[in-house]
Design a protein around this motif. Structure first.
Motif, mmCIF file in Angstrom:
data_model
loop_
_atom_site.group_PDB
_atom_site.id
_atom_site.type_symbol
_atom_site.label_atom_id
_atom_site.label_comp_id
_atom_site.label_asym_id
_atom_site.label_seq_id
_atom_site.Cartn_x
_atom_site.Cartn_y
_atom_site.Cartn_z
ATOM 1 N N TRP A 34 -6.727 -0.577 5.430
ATOM 2 C CA TRP A 34 -6.101 0.408 6.305
ATOM 3 C C TRP A 34 -7.090 1.495 6.725
ATOM 4 C CZ3 TRP A 34 -1.391 0.090 8.471
ATOM 5 C CH2 TRP A 34 -0.478 -0.821 7.929
ATOM 6 N N VAL A 35 -6.983 1.912 7.990
ATOM 7 C CA VAL A 35 -7.745 3.057 8.490
ATOM 8 C C VAL A 35 -6.755 4.073 9.046
ATOM 9 C CG1 VAL A 35 -9.778 1.661 9.030
ATOM 10 C CG2 VAL A 35 -8.063 2.082 10.812
ATOM 11 N N ARG A 36 -7.143 5.342 8.989
ATOM 12 C CA ARG A 36 -6.294 6.404 9.524
ATOM 13 C C ARG A 36 -7.036 7.118 10.648
ATOM 14 N NH1 ARG A 36 -4.238 11.636 6.092
ATOM 15 N NH2 ARG A 36 -6.474 12.123 6.272
ATOM 16 N N HIS A 37 -6.395 7.158 11.816
ATOM 17 C CA HIS A 37 -6.981 7.831 12.977
ATOM 18 C C HIS A 37 -6.713 9.332 12.906
ATOM 19 C CE1 HIS A 37 -8.057 4.187 15.212
ATOM 20 N NE2 HIS A 37 -6.901 3.665 14.793
ATOM 21 N N PHE A 39 0.807 -1.220 0.000
ATOM 22 C CA PHE A 39 0.000 0.000 0.000
ATOM 23 C C PHE A 39 0.840 1.269 0.000
ATOM 24 C CE2 PHE A 39 -2.910 -3.148 1.620
ATOM 25 C CZ PHE A 39 -4.123 -2.810 1.038
ATOM 26 N N CYS A 40 2.162 1.147 -0.035
ATOM 27 C CA CYS A 40 2.995 2.309 0.222
ATOM 28 C C CYS A 40 3.711 2.809 -1.013
ATOM 29 C CB CYS A 40 4.038 1.965 1.280
ATOM 30 S SG CYS A 40 3.287 1.618 2.867
ATOM 31 N N GLY A 41 4.170 4.062 -0.838
ATOM 32 C CA GLY A 41 5.051 4.634 -1.837
ATOM 33 C C GLY A 41 6.483 4.448 -1.390
ATOM 34 N N ILE A 42 7.146 5.568 -1.030
ATOM 35 C CA ILE A 42 8.536 5.529 -0.613
ATOM 36 C C ILE A 42 8.640 4.915 0.780
ATOM 37 C CG2 ILE A 42 10.561 6.945 -0.112
ATOM 38 C CD1 ILE A 42 9.466 8.975 -2.087
ATOM 39 N N ILE A 43 9.612 4.039 0.966
ATOM 40 C CA ILE A 43 9.834 3.411 2.264
ATOM 41 C C ILE A 43 10.882 4.203 3.033
ATOM 42 C CG2 ILE A 43 10.633 1.327 3.425
ATOM 43 C CD1 ILE A 43 9.583 -0.286 1.090
ATOM 44 N N LEU A 44 10.565 4.599 4.266
ATOM 45 C CA LEU A 44 11.471 5.368 5.102
ATOM 46 C C LEU A 44 11.819 4.563 6.347
ATOM 47 C CD1 LEU A 44 9.691 8.834 4.945
ATOM 48 C CD2 LEU A 44 11.613 8.060 3.556
ATOM 49 N N ASP A 87 3.082 8.057 11.243
ATOM 50 C CA ASP A 87 3.784 9.161 10.586
ATOM 51 C C ASP A 87 4.020 10.215 11.662
ATOM 52 O OD1 ASP A 87 4.631 11.377 9.230
ATOM 53 O OD2 ASP A 87 3.148 11.248 7.624
ATOM 54 N N VAL A 88 5.240 10.270 12.161
ATOM 55 C CA VAL A 88 5.591 11.180 13.255
ATOM 56 C C VAL A 88 6.293 12.390 12.656
ATOM 57 C CG1 VAL A 88 6.762 11.401 15.484
ATOM 58 C CG2 VAL A 88 5.857 9.178 14.767
ATOM 59 N N PRO A 130 11.604 -1.002 9.059
ATOM 60 C CA PRO A 130 11.260 -0.001 8.041
ATOM 61 C C PRO A 130 9.827 -0.174 7.572
ATOM 62 C CG PRO A 130 12.622 -1.719 7.102
ATOM 63 C CD PRO A 130 12.577 -1.975 8.574
ATOM 64 N N SER A 131 9.184 0.908 7.190
ATOM 65 C CA SER A 131 7.797 0.869 6.752
ATOM 66 C C SER A 131 7.479 2.157 6.023
ATOM 67 C CB SER A 131 6.870 0.679 7.959
ATOM 68 O OG SER A 131 7.165 1.633 8.952
ATOM 69 N N ALA A 132 6.242 2.292 5.579
ATOM 70 C CA ALA A 132 5.833 3.489 4.861
ATOM 71 C C ALA A 132 4.343 3.721 5.055
ATOM 72 C CB ALA A 132 6.171 3.355 3.381
ATOM 73 N N VAL A 133 3.919 4.942 4.758
ATOM 74 C CA VAL A 133 2.521 5.314 4.925
ATOM 75 C C VAL A 133 1.678 4.671 3.824
ATOM 76 C CG1 VAL A 133 0.910 7.256 4.893
ATOM 77 C CG2 VAL A 133 3.114 7.481 6.051
ATOM 78 N N PRO A 134 0.550 4.034 4.152
ATOM 79 C CA PRO A 134 -0.312 3.462 3.121
ATOM 80 C C PRO A 134 -0.913 4.552 2.238
ATOM 81 C CG PRO A 134 -1.383 3.356 5.270
ATOM 82 C CD PRO A 134 0.027 3.778 5.510
ATOM 83 N N THR A 135 -1.031 4.268 0.953
ATOM 84 C CA THR A 135 -1.611 5.230 0.019
ATOM 85 C C THR A 135 -3.117 5.125 -0.064
ATOM 86 O OG1 THR A 135 -1.221 3.675 -1.789
ATOM 87 C CG2 THR A 135 0.506 5.306 -1.353
#
Length: 510
Positions: free
Chosen positions: A114-117, A10-15, A69-70, A22-27
């Protein structure tokens, strides 16, 4: 690897923003209205720009993976929902947002996707907190203290060093309690550490020197207990207390700790001399603390109530424990003659049927911080105890409403810049005392407190000990555990010379 695979799908760039994985924000995700359930509750807190990462954990039985995502630093949680934020990325984040805020968003992967709080914020203050906090770890019991220690934590990271530990096993004739410790002017090179029972005495340090002294005299109730260094002179104001405890038969609060008597002492560390400040049987003076410039002494004072049973003083105290109300007083101190002027009432708590305890003056001289509860002076066990501030410039007094909780708040230490406090609270579960940090702004208002951060956010839930007497300092204690152990266990205490009573007011107090 399951969580990483889900993120990649579900992600773009992995940070690599977290050291956990390592992980990334789901799109692709769905916004939900409910806030993420996180521990510790770090939502919308004001934090120092030099604090260690505020690692947290998420509780969500419907989710099998989490991403956070901090402020642009992206990381995934471990399988049990814990986030371990990379320390380098965190330091850079705080530096970039000093004096501003950044958002934190938590994403949870549930069966439907995925859900976003909703986001919460970290506000980064401009002012640092002192780098070190020294505290005691002790079981929250009432009888034994066969294993406890003093530890110093570096607040800029997660490093903890042992200052001193007593014996881990019950050793008759050797066990001892280590309790009160205090620094002079937030400088850890000048401190004292009190030892009770076996090996008793007070360790007093000065730079690379450390020795053990003993405050004892027929006219002194007990060795110095609650003490405070004069910020400019080698002088400590102590209380001397006869302390007891009783247990409630049917009451939400388990125990009441009270003094059967208490006076104030003045100890000269350079001369190893001690004097009485007060020796008054009808008043209980305790918890002395100095003003920022060392020219005024604050303290708590309770006048004994009229007792019904005149022949049994101890029974009266037990039965009338809720009639002991401590007010806050102060008196000027002459730094040349070491004498005191007339006492002045600072906080008339008894007129409100309340009791004041553990005052501490801010290093900038503007504020006096203290706790208020329904009675007594040992507010650690009082659920109604709140932190209050008196503005010493205009005389107003008010509770730190955003900092307080429904549990008891007690022992407090200021940071040297007067913008941070660390204090003791039982707000987590009512039984274990933990250390909290709160920001005090220029107007003297307290902000939401946050739990002392740990690398493992579950640490405070698993640790079966209480954090006790947190003290901030700018630097580390320059003594090893071995050196402190040698002084406490293998050296004899030097008896402090008793010099009578100091002058208070117009004449020597009786």
């Amino acid at each position: 690897m399951k969580i990483i695979k889900i993120c990649i799908a579900f992600c773009g760039i992995i940070l690599a923003g977290c050291s956990s994985r390592p992980s990334a924000v789901p799109t692709t995700y769905t916004d939900v209205a409910d806030s993420a359930v996180i521990y510790p509750d770090y939502r919308d807190v004001t934090i120092p720009p030099n604090i260690a990462p505020l690692n947290f954990m998420v509780s969500d039985k419907l989710a099998d993976a989490f991403v956070a995502d901090v402020g642009g630093v992206v990381c995934g949680a471990t399988e049990d929902g814990k986030f371990d934020i990379d320390s380098t990325a965190w330091r850079n984040l705080l530096s970039e947002h000093k004096g501003n805020s950044f958002e934190v968003r938590v994403y949870a992967h549930r069966q439907q996707g995925w859900v976003r709080h909703p986001a919460f914020k970290f506000k980064v203050a401009k002012e640092d907190i002192d780098s070190y906090v020294t505290y005691r770890l002790i079981e929250p019991g009432y009888e034994l203290y066969h294993q406890l220690g003093i530890y110093q934590r570096n607040l800029t990271n997660f490093e903890v060093r042992t200052v001193y530990e007593n014996y881990r096993d019950l050793k008759p004739g050797k066990n001892h309690c280590i309790n009160c410790h205090k620094f002079q002017g937030h400088n850890a090179e000048r401190m004292y550490l009190h030892v009770r029972e076996n090996n008793k005495g007070t360790v007093v340090t000065n730079g690379a020197e450390a020795h053990k002294i003993l405050i004892k005299h027929d006219s002194i109730i007990a060795s110095g207990a609650y003490g405070n260094w004069n910020p400019r002179l080698p002088v400590i104001a102590y209380s001397t207390n006869s302390t007891a405890q009783v247990f409630h038969y049917d009451f939400p609060e388990k125990i009441e700790v009270y003094d059967g008597s208490s006076d104030l002492l003045l100890y000269d560390a350079d001369r190893n001399e001690v004097r009485h400040i007060f020796r008054t049987p009808d008043h209980f003076e305790t918890f002395p603390c100095w003003s920022a410039d060392g020219t005024r002494l604050y303290y708590c004072d309770a006048r004994l109530p009229k007792f019904e049973y005149a022949n049994d003083f101890e029974a009266n105290l037990v039965l009338r424990y809720d009639s002991l109300f401590y007010d806050l007083y102060s008196m000027p101190f002459d730094t040349v003659s070491f004498t005191f002027g007339e006492p002045r009432l600072e906080v008339d708590a008894s007129s409100m049927q309340l009791s004041a305890s553990v005052p501490i003056a801010s290093p900038d001289g503007r504020f006096l911080l203290y706790s208020l509860a329904r009675c007594g002076q040992f507010h650690l066990y009082h659920k109604d105890a709140d932190l209050w501030i008196k503005n010493l410039e205009d005389g107003t007094a008010y509770p730190l409403s955003q900092t307080n909780s429904s549990a008891g708040e007690s022992y407090t230490s200021w940071s040297s810049n007067s913008h941070w406090i660390v204090f003791s609270s039982r707000r987590e579960d009512g039984d274990y005392t933990r250390s909290y940090i709160a920001y005090i702004d220029d107007e003297g208002k307290g902000h939401k407190a946050f739990l002392l951060p740990q690398r493992d956010p579950e640490y405070n839930l698993l640790l079966l000990k209480s954090f006790n007497v947190p003290e901030l300092s700018r630097n580390a204690i320059p003594f090893s555990q071995e050196q402190m152990t040698h002084v406490i266990r293998l050296t004899d205490a030097e008896l402090a010379a008793y010099k009578g009573k100091v002058i208070v007011g117009a004449a020597e107090n009786p």
